[in-house]
Design an enzyme around this catalytic site. Sequence first.
Site, PDB file in Angstrom:
ATOM      1  N   ASP A  93       0.819  -1.198   0.000  1.00 19.39           N
ATOM      2  CA  ASP A  93       0.000   0.000   0.000  1.00 19.39           C
ATOM      3  C   ASP A  93       0.860   1.257   0.000  1.00 19.39           C
ATOM      4  O   ASP A  93       0.395   2.317  -0.395  1.00 19.39           O
ATOM      5  CB  ASP A  93      -0.933   0.001   1.208  1.00 19.39           C
ATOM      6  CG  ASP A  93      -2.068  -0.981   1.012  1.00 19.39           C
ATOM      7  OD1 ASP A  93      -3.150  -0.539   0.599  1.00 19.39           O
ATOM      8  OD2 ASP A  93      -1.874  -2.185   1.250  1.00 19.39           O
ATOM      9  N   LYS A 149      -0.724  -5.197   4.025  1.00 22.72           N
ATOM     10  CA  LYS A 149      -1.761  -5.762   4.876  1.00 22.72           C
ATOM     11  C   LYS A 149      -1.173  -6.385   6.144  1.00 22.72           C
ATOM     12  O   LYS A 149      -0.125  -7.021   6.105  1.00 22.72           O
ATOM     13  CB  LYS A 149      -2.542  -6.818   4.098  1.00 22.72           C
ATOM     14  CG  LYS A 149      -3.753  -7.354   4.817  1.00 22.72           C
ATOM     15  CD  LYS A 149      -4.752  -6.251   5.168  1.00 22.72           C
ATOM     16  CE  LYS A 149      -5.190  -5.495   3.942  1.00 22.72           C
ATOM     17  NZ  LYS A 149      -6.036  -4.316   4.284  1.00 22.72           N
TER      18      LYS A 149
END
EC number: 5.3.1.23
Length: 352
Positions: free
Chosen positions: A239, A250
Amino acid sequence: MDFDRYDRIRPIRWMGDHLALLDQRKLPFVVEDVACGDSDAVAAAIRDLVVRGAPAIGISAAWGAVLAGRGIEAGDGADALSKLAPALDRLQAARPTAVNLMWALARVRRALRVAGENWREVLECEARAIEAEDLAANRHMGALGAALIEPGSGVLTHCNTGSLATAGFGTALGVIRAGVAEGRIARVFASETRPWLQGARLTVWELLQDGIPATLVGDGAVAHLIKGGQVQWVIVGADRICANGDVANKIGTYSHAIVARHHGARLMVVAPSSTVDMATASGDDIEIEMRDPAELLSVGGVRMVAEGVQAWNPVFDVTPAGLVDAIVTERGVVHQPDANRMAALFGAQAGV
């Protein structure tokens, strides 16, 4: 390579007057779209995990900006940008960690600043370009990453990084698709990825659609699996990737990375250059999104934990660069990333 054979799912579809988002909260048993008719509906879909995965979030936000533009009158792009500012801010606030969201909206803002009377057309072209570039990048990254994998290898992936998380083909799952197509990957494992179970609900479902055999493992079983020698590469998305090579992904990625290093498996991070944030020096500077503790206390809406119990629910963790063997982007591969190697490929501002 026959990309179409392993590229059948599209989670984001522009319908001309609204954005259709495949509702990933209901997969794998219900395949249903959420129709977003305005930018606030797109922001809600991003926040509520109807759409998830950093690239898909950015693409959705760009189309959200197009929808926001339908509701205003402006003489040129600069005027439109001023009037669109509140809607763009709401889109950007929907998920704070995924840098692709900020990157896509920054592109939208730059395009509008120089647009003339045809600013609506410019805005739609920019959203379409963001989506098309992501698909092309994913296919290129798939080939680059697959080339690092020795034939006969076993791989483990975490969360969902496939077509559902992108414009199509996927990042880490794109590497796995390419590796399977080239005969390099013999075994595919997916960790369940609690508490939202993106691995269990989404990744193995995606692979099933493409006819790729995959074995689901519990998050707590990953160390035992890797110790047994069945996994040579852990392949994940991101991300945000920092200037020093630290990777936000994650929750659970960090523990998988530690286990991989301890047992001699390698870690590959696959993400478009829009995920690389050279303005953030290290993972210590990343805001980690916290979500509702109820996600841990309940399963399928049914509370499984005694009343009065508290829960801590970070969505992401940060894997230090020292545990990463390769970062694969469409611009190239950074082996054993550090600040110097990252700067050599990306310069000062990767996504700008």
